[in-house]
Structures are given as structure tokens and as C-alpha cells.
Design a protein around this motif. Structure first.
Motif, PDB file in Angstrom:
ATOM      1  N   THR A 288      -7.443  -0.086   1.703  1.00 59.46           N
ATOM      2  CA  THR A 288      -8.543  -0.632   2.512  1.00 59.46           C
ATOM      3  C   THR A 288      -8.134  -1.951   3.178  1.00 59.46           C
ATOM      4  OG1 THR A 288     -10.074   0.338   0.918  1.00 59.46           O
ATOM      5  CG2 THR A 288     -10.997  -1.238   2.480  1.00 59.46           C
TER       6      THR A 288
ATOM      7  N   THR B 200      -7.540  -8.935  -7.453  1.00 57.80           N
ATOM      8  CA  THR B 200      -6.985  -7.652  -7.016  1.00 57.80           C
ATOM      9  C   THR B 200      -8.011  -6.948  -6.138  1.00 57.80           C
ATOM     10  OG1 THR B 200      -7.807  -6.050  -8.665  1.00 57.80           O
ATOM     11  CG2 THR B 200      -6.004  -7.503  -9.355  1.00 57.80           C
ATOM     12  N   VAL B 201      -7.502  -6.263  -5.100  1.00 55.82           N
ATOM     13  CA  VAL B 201      -8.387  -5.592  -4.145  1.00 55.82           C
ATOM     14  C   VAL B 201      -7.707  -4.301  -3.686  1.00 55.82           C
ATOM     15  CG1 VAL B 201      -7.429  -6.782  -2.118  1.00 55.82           C
ATOM     16  CG2 VAL B 201      -9.819  -6.010  -2.072  1.00 55.82           C
ATOM     17  N   GLY B 202      -8.502  -3.335  -3.242  1.00 53.54           N
ATOM     18  CA  GLY B 202      -7.966  -2.040  -2.807  1.00 53.54           C
ATOM     19  C   GLY B 202      -6.887  -2.207  -1.741  1.00 53.54           C
TER      20      GLY B 202
ATOM     21  N   ARG C  88      -1.941   7.449  -3.815  1.00 51.37           N
ATOM     22  CA  ARG C  88      -3.270   7.717  -3.260  1.00 51.37           C
ATOM     23  C   ARG C  88      -4.206   8.331  -4.310  1.00 51.37           C
ATOM     24  NH1 ARG C  88      -1.338   5.054   0.203  1.00 51.37           N
ATOM     25  NH2 ARG C  88      -1.530   5.285   2.457  1.00 51.37           N
TER      26      ARG C  88
ATOM     27  N   GLN D 207       0.816  -1.224   0.000  1.00 53.55           N
ATOM     28  CA  GLN D 207       0.000   0.000   0.000  1.00 53.55           C
ATOM     29  C   GLN D 207       0.846   1.269   0.000  1.00 53.55           C
ATOM     30  OE1 GLN D 207      -0.965   2.318   2.789  1.00 53.55           O
ATOM     31  NE2 GLN D 207       0.842   1.632   3.902  1.00 53.55           N
TER      32      GLN D 207
ATOM     33  N   PRO E 228      -8.130   3.124 -11.821  1.00 49.42           N
ATOM     34  CA  PRO E 228      -8.591   2.418 -10.612  1.00 49.42           C
ATOM     35  C   PRO E 228      -7.744   1.192 -10.242  1.00 49.42           C
ATOM     36  CG  PRO E 228     -10.460   3.002 -11.986  1.00 49.42           C
ATOM     37  CD  PRO E 228      -9.235   3.350 -12.773  1.00 49.42           C
TER      38      PRO E 228
ATOM     39  N   ALA F  48      -4.851   1.357  -7.743  1.00 51.25           N
ATOM     40  CA  ALA F  48      -5.098   1.474  -6.302  1.00 51.25           C
ATOM     41  C   ALA F  48      -5.165   0.099  -5.641  1.00 51.25           C
ATOM     42  CB  ALA F  48      -6.404   2.223  -6.054  1.00 51.25           C
ATOM     43  N   ASN F  49      -5.079  -0.959  -6.462  1.00 51.70           N
ATOM     44  CA  ASN F  49      -5.256  -2.310  -5.953  1.00 51.70           C
ATOM     45  C   ASN F  49      -3.944  -3.053  -5.782  1.00 51.70           C
ATOM     46  OD1 ASN F  49      -7.953  -1.741  -6.160  1.00 51.70           O
ATOM     47  ND2 ASN F  49      -8.494  -3.622  -7.235  1.00 51.70           N
TER      48      ASN F  49
ATOM     49  N   THR G  33     -13.587  -6.218  -5.884  1.00 48.75           N
ATOM     50  CA  THR G  33     -12.336  -6.581  -6.573  1.00 48.75           C
ATOM     51  C   THR G  33     -12.401  -6.130  -8.024  1.00 48.75           C
ATOM     52  OG1 THR G  33     -13.183  -8.747  -7.229  1.00 48.75           O
ATOM     53  CG2 THR G  33     -12.022  -8.634  -5.119  1.00 48.75           C
TER      54      THR G  33
END
Length: 372
Positions: A73, A68-70, A23, A18, A28, A31-32, A111
Motif C-alpha cells: 500500500t 510498521t505499515v503495509g 503477497r 515491497q 499479517p 506484509a509490512n 500500523t
């Protein structure tokens, strides 16, 4: 995909990921974090298109797969889970959701398809060598404070890592400068680095690399090409584009004829500079150094708020000298000294000043004076 992984292991992996993620971005998928599970390993990959980090962690893989995921978060969720928790990550590949379970907590996160995730193109690296963690940590930690933040001089926005001629043959050298101060740090040349092309490692990469350099026992595998640099530990691989530019000839800035020698206790000097600079609200306030035989007087005169003066016992045997420096620059350079004494070499009040640690020439700093 379905995996179980210990919370501490997962936190380490996603925190590295992360921090690479920008940021604010218009794409999009950037960001993952890309999570890939196979065998007994889960890998976590993040990129901002200039840097890519891959963290491999031991995990119990019930069902191989990828999603893939944020990144931010996921990091926040894992950070707030209790120590020692076993975290289960699962997705069925069709719902577009990743389920995160730990104890009585359950989260369902959106996702994006793994096919959309950009993977940095592989490169042939002509130069490959290994370096001990403390060696790389010293090279980058002692030079990075001098990196320029001026975007127009983009070629100064990083640390120049290259092979150079030292006092006793070739050395691995890191140099950074912003035009006001310069740091030049040398280390023994590792085997295999002799033909390395000089590269400018960007500031963000230097900061990310620092997170890999905490374990003194680890060796870092370094690979260098003309366009990329890669640092790899057994668990993490950090790949970065290098700055496409030519680093200036820094050797012309390093003074050779400075003969006035001041030796001072580095810690006492830094504390004294910090104290006298307190009276000024301007961070760039000049600190005046007045040198007489074995005596140094530091003073700051801020017309709006007052003035301050402090005297230090030093080793100095040359003629009287008055010279001014930016307080912040003096503090940053003094804080790099690991040994007890800092040695300053002056020429005149208008010329660059050289600083080193005792008689050690493997770490040399240059700072430009200010008018006072």
C-alpha cells in the motif's frame, strides 16, 4: 516518529522492500515494512523470513521512532505521488495510524507494533570479500536462466556460488542447471574469498540481488556462512538463507571430448532460431540443426501449423551432422553471448552440446539435445 523524505528516495526504498514481501501470507506483520528513523537516516526493512532487505535513506528526522505499515500500500501511494514531492511520514505512537502527507494529499494507514516485526538473527560470516558490481552482475545474470523451477529438486532452485579450479588457478564460480541445460560462469577470485563455503543462492534472492547491481561504480560487500549469504552496498543490505542441500557434481555433465566445432554469429543465430520457431505454438518445439561444410540449416516441423526453414553461413568443417534442440533453450543460451560469435562443440546427435563465447572459457553452457 516524524520524518520528511524526498519522493524519489522513498520510492526506491519501499519498492525494494515491497518486492521481498510475499503477497499471500498468513502472518499479517510479514506484509509490512518496518520504518525506523534516527539521526538523519530512515531505514526500511522487509522480510519473508527467508530474505531480509534493509534500505537506508537520507531523511529529515523531526522525531525519532519506528513503526510498521503495509509495504504494498505504501509503495502504491508513493508511486502515484508527483515527482519531486516532499513526503512527510508521521505517527504519534498511540493511534495505530501512520499519516502520509505530500502537497495536498493526506493518507492515514493502519500500523502494527514494531515489536512484532521479525528481525533475521545475526550470523557470524567466516568469509567476507568485496566484488565489483559488473563482476557479480555477470556471474548471476549469465547463469540464472538455467535455474530449475522443479520444486522436488529443491537443491537446483538456485545458483551455486563457490570457489573452483579454473584454467589458471582458483576462480569464483556460479553454476545453475535444471537437468536440460547448464551454465557455468567464472570470475577472478576476490581477495578474502579463498575459504568461502559453497552456497546455493535461492532464485528469489538472485532476482532481488539484481536490483542492487545497476551502478557500475559500486563495490558489493559479500559475506558468506554455511546457512546465510549477505550482499551489502552503502545504502542497501540484502541477507538471505541459502538452500540447505547438496548441489550435484556438475563437472560430470560438461563434455570434454566434443570435437565438431561450429562458429556462428550469435545475434544472427538467435534471430534465425526465433523466426523458424514461430510456426509452432509449442514453446518446447524442437529446432533441427543440419550441419554441412560452412552451412547450417535450421528447421521446425509442426504438423498442426506448418514448417519453416532458414539457412545460415557458418564456419564448420567437420562431417555432416543432424541434431535437435528445444527452441527455448537454444534462444536462452544464444542470448547470453556478449561477443560476436558463439562456438558450439558437438560430439554426436545424442550427446550433450557445449557452447561458449569465441575462445573464452570463463562462460560455458551445456544443452541436452532432443530427438527430431
Amino acid at each position: 516518529m516524524k520524518i520528511s523524505i524526498e519522493r524519489g528516495t522513498l520510492l526506491k526504498a519501499v519498492s525494494q522492500a515491497q518486492s521481498v514481501v510475499e503477497r499471500r501470507n498468513t502472518i499479517p506483520i510479514l506484509a509490512n515494512v518496518l520504518i525506523e528513523a534516527e539521526g538523519d537516516t530512515a531505514s526500511f526493512r522487509a522480510t519473508d523470513l527467508d530474505i531480509e532487505v534493509v534500505d537506508r535513506a537520507a531523511a529529515h528526522v523531526d522525531r525519532a521512532g519506528a513503526t510498521t505499515v503495509g509495504a504494498v500500500t505504501l509503495h502504491e501511494i508513493v508511486r502515484k505521488l508527483p515527482d519531486g514531492a516532499l513526503v512527510q511520514l508521521s505517527d504519534d505512537g498511540t493511534s495505530g495510524r501512520l499519516t502520509v502527507e505530500a502537497g495536498r494529499s493526506t493518507f492515514s494507514l493502519a500500523t502494527l507494533p514494531r515489536e512484532d516485526f521479525p528481525v533475521m538473527a545475526t550470523t557470524d560470516y567466516p568469509s567476507n570479500f568485496a566484488a565489483k558490481t559488473p563482476v557479480l552482475r555477470r556471474l548471476f545474470d549469465k547463469s540464472k536462466f538455467a535455474i530449475s523451477t522443479e520444486e522436488t529438486r529443491y537443491y537446483l532452485n538456485g545458483v551455486y556460488m563457490h570457489v573452483a579450479e579454473g584454467d589458471e588457478g582458483q576462480v569464483l564460480r556460479c553454476v545453475a542447471t535444471d537437468g536440460h541445460r547448464l551454465a557455468r560462469i567464472d570470475a577472478d577470485l576476490p581477495q578474502g574469498a579463498e575459504t568461502m563455503a559453497g552456497v546455493i543462492v535461492p532464485r528469489k534472492t538472485v532476482n532481488e540481488l539484481r536490483k542492487l547491481l545497476d551502478d557500475d561504480e559500486t563495490e558489493i560487500a559479500v559475506s558468506v556462512s554455511e546457512t546465510k549469504v549477505r550482499f551489502a552496498t552503502p545504502g542497501v543490505t540484502l541477507t538471505s538463507k541459502v538452500i540447505d542441500g547438496t548441489f550435484p557434481d556438475y563437472t560430470r555433465v560438461i563434455p570434454q571430448g566434443n570435437t565438431r566445432r561450429l562458429e556462428v554469429d550469435a545475434a544472427e543465430f538467435a534471430k534465425a532460431v526465433d523466426r523458424v520457431a514461430t510456426v509452432s505454438s509449442e514453446r518446447s518445439r524442437a529446432v533441427k540443426m543440419q550441419l554441412d561444410e560452412d552451412r547450417l540449416v535450421l528447421s521446425v516441423n509442426a504438423p498442426d501449423s506448418g514448417n519453416a526453414e532458414e539457412e545460415l553461413a557458418v564456419a564448420y568443417g567437420d562431417e555432416r551432422l543432424e541434431i535437435g534442440f528445444n527452441a527455448k533453450y537454444l534462444l536462452e543460451i544464444a542470448s547470453q553471448v556478449d561477443r560476436e560469435n558463439a562456438v558450439f562443440m558437438f560430439n554426436s546427435s545424442g550427446d550433450p552440446t557445449l557452447m561458449r563465447e569465441g575462445n573464452d572459457t570463463s562462460a560455458v553452457y551445456v544443452v541436452m539435445p532432443m530427438r527430431v
